[in-house]
Design an enzyme around this catalytic site. Structure first.
Site, PDB file in Angstrom:
ATOM      1  N   SER A   1      -4.883   1.907  -9.110  1.00 44.98           N
ATOM      2  CA  SER A   1      -5.986   2.857  -9.012  1.00 44.98           C
ATOM      3  C   SER A   1      -6.730   2.942 -10.335  1.00 44.98           C
ATOM      4  CB  SER A   1      -5.386   4.228  -8.685  1.00 44.98           C
ATOM      5  OG  SER A   1      -6.327   5.237  -8.921  1.00 44.98           O
TER       6      SER A   1
ATOM      7  N   TYR B   1       0.850  11.539 -10.387  1.00 47.14           N
ATOM      8  CA  TYR B   1       0.420  10.456  -9.492  1.00 47.14           C
ATOM      9  C   TYR B   1      -0.064   9.261 -10.323  1.00 47.14           C
ATOM     10  CZ  TYR B   1      -2.732   7.649  -6.648  1.00 47.14           C
ATOM     11  OH  TYR B   1      -3.376   6.579  -6.047  1.00 47.14           O
TER      12      TYR B   1
ATOM     13  N   LYS C   1       1.484   5.289 -10.901  1.00 48.87           N
ATOM     14  CA  LYS C   1       0.767   4.012 -10.774  1.00 48.87           C
ATOM     15  C   LYS C   1       0.891   3.207 -12.066  1.00 48.87           C
ATOM     16  CE  LYS C   1      -0.764   4.318  -6.599  1.00 48.87           C
ATOM     17  NZ  LYS C   1      -0.251   3.401  -5.579  1.00 48.87           N
TER      18      LYS C   1
ATOM     19  N   ASN D   1      -8.440  16.639  -0.006  1.00 48.76           N
ATOM     20  CA  ASN D   1      -8.595  16.755  -1.461  1.00 48.76           C
ATOM     21  C   ASN D   1      -9.836  16.019  -1.932  1.00 48.76           C
ATOM     22  OD1 ASN D   1      -6.006  17.956  -2.040  1.00 48.76           O
ATOM     23  ND2 ASN D   1      -5.107  15.985  -1.466  1.00 48.76           N
TER      24      ASN D   1
ATOM     25  N   PHE E   1       0.824  -1.219   0.000  1.00 47.41           N
ATOM     26  CA  PHE E   1       0.000   0.000   0.000  1.00 47.41           C
ATOM     27  C   PHE E   1       0.854   1.264   0.000  1.00 47.41           C
ATOM     28  CE2 PHE E   1      -2.718  -3.033   2.403  1.00 47.41           C
ATOM     29  CZ  PHE E   1      -3.890  -2.924   1.686  1.00 47.41           C
TER      30      PHE E   1
HETATM   31  P1  NAD Z   1      -2.518   6.512   2.986  1.00 45.37           P
HETATM   32  O1  NAD Z   1      -1.675   7.702   2.702  1.00 45.37           O
HETATM   33  O2  NAD Z   1      -3.495   6.578   4.096  1.00 45.37           O
HETATM   34  O3  NAD Z   1      -1.588   5.248   3.231  1.00 45.37           O
HETATM   35  C1  NAD Z   1      -0.331   5.091   2.621  1.00 45.37           C
HETATM   36  C2  NAD Z   1       0.665   4.741   3.705  1.00 45.37           C
HETATM   37  O4  NAD Z   1       1.954   4.555   3.127  1.00 45.37           O
HETATM   38  C3  NAD Z   1       0.808   5.860   4.753  1.00 45.37           C
HETATM   39  O5  NAD Z   1       0.660   5.296   6.043  1.00 45.37           O
HETATM   40  C4  NAD Z   1       2.209   6.407   4.531  1.00 45.37           C
HETATM   41  O6  NAD Z   1       2.794   6.865   5.727  1.00 45.37           O
HETATM   42  C5  NAD Z   1       2.913   5.194   3.952  1.00 45.37           C
HETATM   43  N1  NAD Z   1       4.073   5.485   3.091  1.00 45.37           N
HETATM   44  C6  NAD Z   1       4.134   6.338   2.043  1.00 45.37           C
HETATM   45  N2  NAD Z   1       5.353   6.309   1.484  1.00 45.37           N
HETATM   46  C7  NAD Z   1       6.082   5.398   2.178  1.00 45.37           C
HETATM   47  C8  NAD Z   1       7.409   4.922   2.080  1.00 45.37           C
HETATM   48  N3  NAD Z   1       8.256   5.394   1.161  1.00 45.37           N
HETATM   49  N4  NAD Z   1       7.833   3.986   2.952  1.00 45.37           N
HETATM   50  C9  NAD Z   1       6.984   3.523   3.915  1.00 45.37           C
HETATM   51  N5  NAD Z   1       5.733   3.939   4.058  1.00 45.37           N
HETATM   52  C10 NAD Z   1       5.266   4.865   3.201  1.00 45.37           C
HETATM   53  O7  NAD Z   1      -3.250   6.118   1.621  1.00 45.37           O
HETATM   54  P2  NAD Z   1      -4.382   5.038   1.351  1.00 45.37           P
HETATM   55  O8  NAD Z   1      -5.610   5.762   0.966  1.00 45.37           O
HETATM   56  O9  NAD Z   1      -4.441   4.043   2.425  1.00 45.37           O
HETATM   57  O10 NAD Z   1      -3.812   4.395   0.017  1.00 45.37           O
HETATM   58  C11 NAD Z   1      -3.049   3.199   0.021  1.00 45.37           C
HETATM   59  C12 NAD Z   1      -2.597   2.902  -1.400  1.00 45.37           C
HETATM   60  O11 NAD Z   1      -3.734   2.805  -2.243  1.00 45.37           O
HETATM   61  C13 NAD Z   1      -1.704   3.988  -1.993  1.00 45.37           C
HETATM   62  O12 NAD Z   1      -0.691   3.364  -2.758  1.00 45.37           O
HETATM   63  C14 NAD Z   1      -2.648   4.758  -2.888  1.00 45.37           C
HETATM   64  O13 NAD Z   1      -1.997   5.361  -3.964  1.00 45.37           O
HETATM   65  C15 NAD Z   1      -3.587   3.665  -3.363  1.00 45.37           C
HETATM   66  N6  NAD Z   1      -4.908   4.176  -3.762  1.00 45.37           N
HETATM   67  C16 NAD Z   1      -5.617   4.950  -2.892  1.00 45.37           C
HETATM   68  C17 NAD Z   1      -6.846   5.483  -3.293  1.00 45.37           C
HETATM   69  C18 NAD Z   1      -7.632   6.371  -2.367  1.00 45.37           C
HETATM   70  O14 NAD Z   1      -8.448   7.141  -2.849  1.00 45.37           O
HETATM   71  N7  NAD Z   1      -7.442   6.295  -1.051  1.00 45.37           N
HETATM   72  C19 NAD Z   1      -7.350   5.200  -4.573  1.00 45.37           C
HETATM   73  C20 NAD Z   1      -6.618   4.385  -5.413  1.00 45.37           C
HETATM   74  C21 NAD Z   1      -5.395   3.866  -5.000  1.00 45.37           C
HETATM   75  N1  UFG Z   2     -15.365  16.871  -5.487  1.00 46.46           N
HETATM   76  C1  UFG Z   2     -16.004  18.065  -5.193  1.00 46.46           C
HETATM   77  N2  UFG Z   2     -15.499  18.820  -4.179  1.00 46.46           N
HETATM   78  C2  UFG Z   2     -14.420  18.459  -3.447  1.00 46.46           C
HETATM   79  C3  UFG Z   2     -13.766  17.235  -3.751  1.00 46.46           C
HETATM   80  C4  UFG Z   2     -14.270  16.479  -4.789  1.00 46.46           C
HETATM   81  O1  UFG Z   2     -16.985  18.419  -5.830  1.00 46.46           O
HETATM   82  O2  UFG Z   2     -14.004  19.208  -2.547  1.00 46.46           O
HETATM   83  C5  UFG Z   2     -15.911  16.028  -6.567  1.00 46.46           C
HETATM   84  C6  UFG Z   2     -14.947  15.796  -7.712  1.00 46.46           C
HETATM   85  O3  UFG Z   2     -15.054  16.810  -8.663  1.00 46.46           O
HETATM   86  C7  UFG Z   2     -15.404  14.423  -8.213  1.00 46.46           C
HETATM   87  C8  UFG Z   2     -15.890  13.709  -6.945  1.00 46.46           C
HETATM   88  O4  UFG Z   2     -16.163  14.751  -6.014  1.00 46.46           O
HETATM   89  O5  UFG Z   2     -16.495  14.565  -9.076  1.00 46.46           O
HETATM   90  C9  UFG Z   2     -14.860  12.776  -6.346  1.00 46.46           C
HETATM   91  O6  UFG Z   2     -13.628  13.470  -6.150  1.00 46.46           O
HETATM   92  P1  UFG Z   2     -12.453  12.859  -5.275  1.00 46.46           P
HETATM   93  O7  UFG Z   2     -11.363  13.866  -5.238  1.00 46.46           O
HETATM   94  O8  UFG Z   2     -12.978  12.351  -3.989  1.00 46.46           O
HETATM   95  O9  UFG Z   2     -12.018  11.578  -6.106  1.00 46.46           O
HETATM   96  P2  UFG Z   2     -11.480  11.451  -7.607  1.00 46.46           P
HETATM   97  O10 UFG Z   2     -12.419  10.562  -8.335  1.00 46.46           O
HETATM   98  O11 UFG Z   2     -11.187  12.750  -8.205  1.00 46.46           O
HETATM   99  O12 UFG Z   2     -10.079  10.733  -7.371  1.00 46.46           O
HETATM  100  C10 UFG Z   2      -9.945   9.586  -6.508  1.00 46.46           C
HETATM  101  C11 UFG Z   2      -8.551   9.623  -5.892  1.00 46.46           C
HETATM  102  C12 UFG Z   2      -7.513   9.423  -6.955  1.00 46.46           C
HETATM  103  C13 UFG Z   2      -7.803   8.174  -7.715  1.00 46.46           C
HETATM  104  C14 UFG Z   2      -9.195   8.190  -8.271  1.00 46.46           C
HETATM  105  C15 UFG Z   2      -9.539   6.918  -8.946  1.00 46.46           C
HETATM  106  O13 UFG Z   2      -8.326  10.861  -5.241  1.00 46.46           O
HETATM  107  O14 UFG Z   2      -6.264   9.297  -6.335  1.00 46.46           O
HETATM  108  O15 UFG Z   2     -10.137   8.420  -7.223  1.00 46.46           O
HETATM  109  O16 UFG Z   2      -9.360   5.859  -8.087  1.00 46.46           O
HETATM  110  F1  UFG Z   2      -6.918   8.058  -8.715  1.00 46.46           F
END
Ligand code: NAD
Ligand code: UFG
Length: 337
Positions: free
Chosen positions: A124, A148, A152, A197, A80
């Site tokens: 993602s 970003y 991926k 965000n 992760f």
């Molecule tokens: P998160 O930031 O809560 O968790 C990521 C963890 O990785 C954190 O605890 C951070 O401290 C740790 N980390 C980052 N870089 C590191 C490094 N170099 N060495 C050791 N630890 C490190 O994020 P999350 O939402 O739990 O996401 C987990 C994974 O899923 C990420 O790779 C993210 O890109 C991917 N992902 C997340 C989402 C989302 O919307 N949350 C969507 C698609 C994919």
């Molecule tokens: N949105 C708002 N206001 C906000 C935040 C978001 O209107 O303050 C809207 C966006 O425009 C979008 C929807 O809510 O229509 C969802 O936005 P998010 O930022 O929650 O999610 P995204 O779909 O843009 O992106 C997320 C993760 C990315 C990932 C992607 C696909 O942030 O890292 O889903 O998995 F790549």
């Protein structure tokens, strides 16, 4: 089975660790706390009765990885660890390529040295770029719209090449849609640094009174109510998806790719409505311009995961809102409490 969980104290990692403990796996967490708090461990222990081993360190530290893998007899890795802020990746792209891409390469090298051949990687839906139609299946073309997303995609491509040269590995790429929600205990959830965000944490901070008003990015999309549509998936369902992948394909050689989504889309306004219902609070919002880089709609075709992993998302948007609210209202300052 001892499984190394990189990023195990993060949002998705911590929920997955809890489910691993429930399923009899022994997770060994490794995290550098760049986006998480050590107190997550206390919460995992409170909920599960078990305090998993935690290694504080970086995935770019190969010696530490090798030492950890050997010391704990690791047989698989769920990866992760990564940085995930799209905006930050645009202003600091090298940070993303170094952490996400070089970090993964370092991890795979360490695994090779230790003869560990099972890897599950957090990818993602962002790798689908701006999809021409929905729902999106795993065969859709991939592209990136920001560093970003490109990090991926690069990792996916590196792992594909690596697999071709090492066909005795099992590599699973899980493409998450929009993870939201929290553990039903209200003790674990998403705790973003600074201004969120993403939509759900922002909505919940408005409801709890930490922020005044949500900006809805665009009311003029070609969607039923004009706002963006996404496939929100409960983090508990997502966590189960990792266990399903580990059980079903973790031991079969191959490169396995799955969408983890619900197959249903919800608009921004529908998410606000679900949240207002769950919290019994009004969520103030205003319509503003579209956010650059956003797509109108994005949701998964999750059938492959259902057929091959026997996994499908069970929890509805209502439950996502209820659990997010329970977490947010019990922990208005996240893990700082
Ligand atoms: P998160 O930031 O809560 O968790 C990521 C963890 O990785 C954190 O605890 C951070 O401290 C740790 N980390 C980052 N870089 C590191 C490094 N170099 N060495 C050791 N630890 C490190 O994020 P999350 O939402 O739990 O996401 C987990 C994974 O899923 C990420 O790779 C993210 O890109 C991917 N992902 C997340 C989402 C989302 O919307 N949350 C969507 C698609 C994919
Ligand atoms: N949105 C708002 N206001 C906000 C935040 C978001 O209107 O303050 C809207 C966006 O425009 C979008 C929807 O809510 O229509 C969802 O936005 P998010 O930022 O929650 O999610 P995204 O779909 O843009 O992106 C997320 C993760 C990315 C990932 C992607 C696909 O942030 O890292 O889903 O998995 F790549």
């Amino acid at each position: 089975m001892n499984v190394l969980v990189t990023g195990g104290t993060g949002y998705i990692g911590s929920h997955t660790c809890l489910q691993m403990l429930e399923m009899g796996y022994t997770p060994v967490l490794l995290d550098n706390f760049s986006n998480s708090k050590a107190s997550v461990l206390d919460r995992i222990e409170e909920v599960s009765g078990t305090r998993p081993v935690l290694i504080t360190g970086d995935i770019l530290d190969k010696n530490l990885l090798v030492e950890t893998m050997k010391r704990y007899g690791i047989s698989a890795v769920i990866h992760f660890a990564g940085l995930k802020s799209v905006g930050e990746s645009v202003s600091e792209p090298l940070k993303y390529y170094s952490n996400n891409v070089s970090g993964t390469l370092c991890l795979v090298e360490a695994m090779s040295e230790c003869n560990i051949k099972t890897l599950i990687f957090s990818s993602s839906a962002t790798v689908y770029g701006d999809p021409s139609t929905v729902p999106i299946n795993e065969g859709f073309p991939t592209s990136a719209t920001n560093p970003y997303g490109r990090s991926k995609l690069m990792v996916e491509e590196c792992l594909n090449d690596f697999y071709k040269a090492n066909p005795d590995w099992s590599i699973t790429l899980l493409r998450y849609f929009n993870p939201v929600g929290a553990h039903p205990s209200g003790k674990l959830g998403e705790d973003p640094n600074g201004i969120p965000n993403n939509l759900m944490p922002f909505i919940s901070q408005v409801a709890v009174g930490k922020r005044e008003c949500l900006n809805v990015f665009g009311g003029d999309y070609p969607t039923p109510d004009g706002t963006g549509v996404r496939d929100y998936i409960h983090v508990m369902d997502l966590a189960r998806g990792h266990i399903a992948a580990l059980n079903k394909v973790g031991h079969s050689k191959g490169i396995h790719i799955y969408n983890l989504g619900t197959g249903r889309g919800s608009s921004v306004l529908e998410m606000i409505e679900a949240f207002e219902k769950a919290s019994n609070k009004k969520v103030a919002y205003k319509m503003v311009d579209r956010r650059p880089g956003d797509v109108a709609e994005c949701w998964a075709d999750p059938q492959k995961a259902q057929k091959e992993l026997g996994w499908y998302a069970q929890l509805e948007v209502e439950q996502m809102a209820i659990d997010t609210w329970r977490w947010q209202s019990n922990n208005p300052n996240g893990y700082h409490d």
